[in-house]
Design an enzyme around this catalytic site. Structure first.
Site, PDB file in Angstrom:
ATOM      1  N   TYR A  22      17.586  97.721  83.769  1.00 49.70           N
ATOM      2  CA  TYR A  22      18.768  97.632  84.642  1.00 49.70           C
ATOM      3  C   TYR A  22      18.593  98.515  85.876  1.00 49.70           C
ATOM      4  O   TYR A  22      18.967  98.127  86.981  1.00 49.70           O
ATOM      5  CB  TYR A  22      20.040  98.022  83.881  1.00 49.70           C
ATOM      6  CG  TYR A  22      20.482  96.954  82.916  1.00 49.70           C
ATOM      7  CD1 TYR A  22      21.171  95.830  83.368  1.00 49.70           C
ATOM      8  CD2 TYR A  22      20.177  97.037  81.563  1.00 49.70           C
ATOM      9  CE1 TYR A  22      21.555  94.829  82.491  1.00 49.70           C
ATOM     10  CE2 TYR A  22      20.562  96.042  80.678  1.00 49.70           C
ATOM     11  CZ  TYR A  22      21.247  94.938  81.149  1.00 49.70           C
ATOM     12  OH  TYR A  22      21.614  93.940  80.292  1.00 49.70           O
ATOM     13  N   ARG A  34      35.758  90.129  74.851  1.00 48.64           N
ATOM     14  CA  ARG A  34      36.573  89.078  75.466  1.00 48.64           C
ATOM     15  C   ARG A  34      37.041  87.975  74.543  1.00 48.64           C
ATOM     16  O   ARG A  34      37.947  87.231  74.885  1.00 48.64           O
ATOM     17  CB  ARG A  34      35.815  88.476  76.651  1.00 48.64           C
ATOM     18  CG  ARG A  34      35.855  89.371  77.861  1.00 48.64           C
ATOM     19  CD  ARG A  34      34.837  88.934  78.868  1.00 48.64           C
ATOM     20  NE  ARG A  34      33.499  89.002  78.274  1.00 48.64           N
ATOM     21  CZ  ARG A  34      32.381  88.779  78.940  1.00 48.64           C
ATOM     22  NH1 ARG A  34      32.437  88.444  80.190  1.00 48.64           N
ATOM     23  NH2 ARG A  34      31.209  88.883  78.338  1.00 48.64           N
ATOM     24  N   ARG A  84      29.287  93.662  69.438  1.00 47.89           N
ATOM     25  CA  ARG A  84      30.311  93.203  70.389  1.00 47.89           C
ATOM     26  C   ARG A  84      31.580  92.740  69.676  1.00 47.89           C
ATOM     27  O   ARG A  84      32.181  91.733  70.062  1.00 47.89           O
ATOM     28  CB  ARG A  84      29.783  92.072  71.276  1.00 47.89           C
ATOM     29  CG  ARG A  84      28.654  92.482  72.195  1.00 47.89           C
ATOM     30  CD  ARG A  84      29.217  93.183  73.434  1.00 47.89           C
ATOM     31  NE  ARG A  84      28.146  93.568  74.335  1.00 47.89           N
ATOM     32  CZ  ARG A  84      27.869  92.940  75.467  1.00 47.89           C
ATOM     33  NH1 ARG A  84      28.574  91.902  75.844  1.00 47.89           N
ATOM     34  NH2 ARG A  84      26.913  93.371  76.230  1.00 47.89           N
ATOM     35  N   ASP A 118      29.727 101.133  76.987  1.00 53.16           N
ATOM     36  CA  ASP A 118      28.620 100.241  77.308  1.00 53.16           C
ATOM     37  C   ASP A 118      27.366 101.108  77.369  1.00 53.16           C
ATOM     38  O   ASP A 118      27.456 102.336  77.410  1.00 53.16           O
ATOM     39  CB  ASP A 118      28.858  99.518  78.642  1.00 53.16           C
ATOM     40  CG  ASP A 118      27.911  98.333  78.815  1.00 53.16           C
ATOM     41  OD1 ASP A 118      28.201  97.260  78.279  1.00 53.16           O
ATOM     42  OD2 ASP A 118      26.862  98.503  79.459  1.00 53.16           O
ATOM     43  N   ARG A 175      42.121  94.073  79.622  1.00 52.24           N
ATOM     44  CA  ARG A 175      41.185  93.919  80.740  1.00 52.24           C
ATOM     45  C   ARG A 175      41.857  93.331  81.981  1.00 52.24           C
ATOM     46  O   ARG A 175      41.380  93.512  83.089  1.00 52.24           O
ATOM     47  CB  ARG A 175      40.003  93.039  80.328  1.00 52.24           C
ATOM     48  CG  ARG A 175      38.843  93.795  79.742  1.00 52.24           C
ATOM     49  CD  ARG A 175      38.104  94.675  80.751  1.00 52.24           C
ATOM     50  NE  ARG A 175      37.083  93.915  81.463  1.00 52.24           N
ATOM     51  CZ  ARG A 175      37.124  93.623  82.747  1.00 52.24           C
ATOM     52  NH1 ARG A 175      38.147  94.024  83.475  1.00 52.24           N
ATOM     53  NH2 ARG A 175      36.155  92.955  83.311  1.00 52.24           N
TER      54      ARG A 175
HETATM   55  O1  CP3 Z   1      32.240  96.118  70.509  1.00 47.48           O
HETATM   56  C1  CP3 Z   1      31.155  96.607  70.894  1.00 47.48           C
HETATM   57  O2  CP3 Z   1      30.054  96.151  70.554  1.00 47.48           O
HETATM   58  C2  CP3 Z   1      31.173  97.858  71.724  1.00 47.48           C
HETATM   59  C3  CP3 Z   1      31.029  97.712  73.118  1.00 47.48           C
HETATM   60  C4  CP3 Z   1      29.731  97.289  73.801  1.00 47.48           C
HETATM   61  C5  CP3 Z   1      29.752  96.645  75.042  1.00 47.48           C
HETATM   62  N1  CP3 Z   1      28.465  96.533  75.477  1.00 47.48           N
HETATM   63  C6  CP3 Z   1      30.958  96.214  75.737  1.00 47.48           C
HETATM   64  C7  CP3 Z   1      30.867  95.280  76.871  1.00 47.48           C
HETATM   65  C8  CP3 Z   1      28.381  97.504  73.452  1.00 47.48           C
HETATM   66  C9  CP3 Z   1      27.793  98.108  72.203  1.00 47.48           C
HETATM   67  C10 CP3 Z   1      27.600  97.023  74.546  1.00 47.48           C
HETATM   68  C11 CP3 Z   1      26.122  97.132  74.590  1.00 47.48           C
HETATM   69  C12 CP3 Z   1      25.400  96.504  75.701  1.00 47.48           C
HETATM   70  N2  CP3 Z   1      25.764  96.390  77.003  1.00 47.48           N
HETATM   71  C13 CP3 Z   1      24.085  96.003  75.581  1.00 47.48           C
HETATM   72  C14 CP3 Z   1      23.249  96.023  74.332  1.00 47.48           C
HETATM   73  C15 CP3 Z   1      23.643  94.957  73.371  1.00 47.48           C
HETATM   74  C16 CP3 Z   1      23.231  93.582  73.769  1.00 47.48           C
HETATM   75  O3  CP3 Z   1      24.141  92.766  73.982  1.00 47.48           O
HETATM   76  O4  CP3 Z   1      22.033  93.323  73.852  1.00 47.48           O
HETATM   77  C17 CP3 Z   1      23.702  95.518  76.852  1.00 47.48           C
HETATM   78  C18 CP3 Z   1      22.383  94.869  77.192  1.00 47.48           C
HETATM   79  C19 CP3 Z   1      24.778  95.779  77.738  1.00 47.48           C
HETATM   80  C20 CP3 Z   1      24.833  95.500  79.202  1.00 47.48           C
HETATM   81  C21 CP3 Z   1      25.956  94.650  79.602  1.00 47.48           C
HETATM   82  N3  CP3 Z   1      27.284  95.021  79.577  1.00 47.48           N
HETATM   83  C22 CP3 Z   1      25.904  93.329  80.112  1.00 47.48           C
HETATM   84  C23 CP3 Z   1      24.630  92.535  80.299  1.00 47.48           C
HETATM   85  C24 CP3 Z   1      27.213  92.923  80.379  1.00 47.48           C
HETATM   86  C25 CP3 Z   1      27.649  91.635  81.042  1.00 47.48           C
HETATM   87  C26 CP3 Z   1      27.513  90.487  80.147  1.00 47.48           C
HETATM   88  C27 CP3 Z   1      28.688  90.375  79.240  1.00 47.48           C
HETATM   89  O5  CP3 Z   1      28.515  90.269  78.028  1.00 47.48           O
HETATM   90  O6  CP3 Z   1      29.800  90.366  79.795  1.00 47.48           O
HETATM   91  C28 CP3 Z   1      28.072  93.989  79.992  1.00 47.48           C
HETATM   92  C29 CP3 Z   1      29.541  93.991  80.059  1.00 47.48           C
HETATM   93  C30 CP3 Z   1      30.270  94.289  78.780  1.00 47.48           C
HETATM   94  N4  CP3 Z   1      29.975  95.279  77.890  1.00 47.48           N
HETATM   95  C31 CP3 Z   1      31.448  93.620  78.310  1.00 47.48           C
HETATM   96  C32 CP3 Z   1      31.819  94.243  77.121  1.00 47.48           C
HETATM   97  C33 CP3 Z   1      33.016  93.944  76.271  1.00 47.48           C
HETATM   98  C34 CP3 Z   1      32.185  92.495  79.031  1.00 47.48           C
HETATM   99  C35 CP3 Z   1      32.873  93.133  80.186  1.00 47.48           C
HETATM  100  C36 CP3 Z   1      34.219  92.564  80.518  1.00 47.48           C
HETATM  101  O7  CP3 Z   1      35.189  92.773  79.786  1.00 47.48           O
HETATM  102  O8  CP3 Z   1      34.308  91.955  81.582  1.00 47.48           O
END
Ligand code: CP3
Length: 355
Positions: free
Chosen positions: A161, A38, A34, A83, A47
């Site tokens: 999911y 944010r 990540r 994602d 965003r």
């Molecule tokens: O920089 C990076 O790592 C690349 C981008 C990336 C995102 N999600 C962006 C994202 C990657 C590799 C992921 C993987 C992801 N997504 C996982 C596996 C890794 C982990 O954390 O265990 C999972 C389980 C998800 C599912 C997911 N996506 C959730 C549960 C959420 C909401 C919770 C949160 O962190 O906001 C997301 C949204 C998400 N994916 C955001 C980002 C930057 C936030 C969204 C926003 O900008 O509002």
């Protein structure tokens, strides 16, 4: 990078790719789960103008977000901004990211018939934005010697999911389905393996130089025996199909300390470690001949520098300067993370491990 002696010898020059192959590198490479997101003001600015899915579908925007941490922090690899959930849309599941509430699936899987209705279209038709972003990133980053990482979710994590309809604490619906409908569970995970393997191979063809598989929730949800019975065969099948990718595959599983050996045995060239075990203990259990990635607790980045540095030193000391270590956090950076701490971490790992 092109034309260096290391490449002529058939070995990659980039420290990240060298570590993924267990080769010594100029410094311990570092990137962060990540790393785009944010906590970065430049991400929040974009965003404010675009939804999550708009950013992901647009190759140019997604490449721009992927480059933000490379430019701001000096990390050794770029992970494409996307994602794990968008590939579910192509299968027929309705996905939305609800601000403040996380991902939502509008039509979750409730019965075996729902599994049979899922499609398995090729990634080239459904994930053009991400594949296009990878191609752009490769062009931009090749001259800078920075490799591009593609990624996807593992079958259990995606199934959770699809069945829960969003994030979950206890995975009750997922486990109820798994235990009540074992045949449909198998078909569901089989379809997810088909779609994710095809997607990951397409990312490698588009230019990704490493692939990471995120199994975020199997270890949180399942004991060892259920993991071995309901998850491991599908993970093994996924990694077997990825052998053709021709790039290193990182297998990241969260919460599998109770069966780390078994999880690692499913496959992948590099084992992504979460933050629960000290690095040397986890690495010994995986086998020191296998490269590892990890494993700073991301909460350490919320601490003052003295404490953070102490935690970074601990990870590096336990890695012991062995080749085959990619420095990373043991789970994703949280939005509250101070950017300065991240920048300092990257510089410090580089400085302390320069050889
Ligand atoms: O920089 C990076 O790592 C690349 C981008 C990336 C995102 N999600 C962006 C994202 C990657 C590799 C992921 C993987 C992801 N997504 C996982 C596996 C890794 C982990 O954390 O265990 C999972 C389980 C998800 C599912 C997911 N996506 C959730 C549960 C959420 C909401 C919770 C949160 O962190 O906001 C997301 C949204 C998400 N994916 C955001 C980002 C930057 C936030 C969204 C926003 O900008 O509002």
């Amino acid at each position: 990078m092109r034309g260096t002696s290391a490449e002529v010898a058939g070995e990659p020059a980039a420290p990240f790719l060298r570590a993924c192959r267990g080769l010594p590198a100029d410094h311990t490479p570092v990137w962060l789960l990540r790393q785009a997101g944010r906590y970065l003001p430049e991400y929040r600015a974009l965003r404010a103008r675009y939804s999550m899915l708009e950013l992901i579908r647009d190759a140019e925007l997604s490449a721009e977000v992927s480059l933000q941490p490379v430019d701001a922090l000096g990390v050794d690899a770029a992970i494409v901004f996307s994602d794990i959930l968008p590939p579910l849309q192509g299968m027929g599941l309705e996905l939305d990211f609800v601000p403040g509430d996380g991902p939502r699936i509008g039509n979750p899987i409730a019965r075996p018939r729902d599994v049979d209705l899922l499609g398995t279209p090729p990634a080239e038709e459904t994930m053009q934005g991400t594949l296009g972003a990878i191609a752009i990133l490769r062009r931009e980053l090749e001259p800078r010697g920075i490799p591009v990482i593609g990624f996807a979710g593992a079958p259990f994590t995606l199934a959770s999911y699809a069945i829960e309809g969003g994030s979950s604490r206890d995975f009750t619906k997922t486990k109820a389905f798994m235990l009540s409908e074992p045949a449909a569970w198998k078909r569901l995970l089989g379809k997810l393996v088909t779609v994710q393997a095809d997607y990951l191979l397409a990312q490698a063809r588009a230019g990704a130089q490493a692939l990471q598989v995120f199994d975020s929730w199997a270890g949180r949800a399942l004991g060892r025996e259920d993991y071995l019975r309901y998850v491991a065969p599908h993970n093994r099948e996924l990694f077997a199909r990825l052998a053709r990718a021709g790039v290193p595959v990182i297998a990241f599983s969260l919460g599998v300390s109770a069966y780390l050996e078994e999880a690692a045995a499913c496959g992948g060239d590099v084992v992504g470690l979460d933050w629960q075990l000290p690095l040397d203990e986890a690495w010994a259990r995986v086998g020191f001949e296998r490269p590892v990635q990890g494993n700073l607790d991301p909460a350490a980045l919320l601490a003052p520098w003295r404490e953070l540095r102490h935690r970074i030193d601990d990870v590096l000391d336990r890695a012991g300067g062995r080749p085959g270590h990619v420095f990373n956090v043991g789970h994703g950076l949280v939005p509250q993370t101070p950017v300065d701490n991240v920048r300092r971490l990257v510089a410090y790992v580089h400085e302390r491990t320069a050889r």
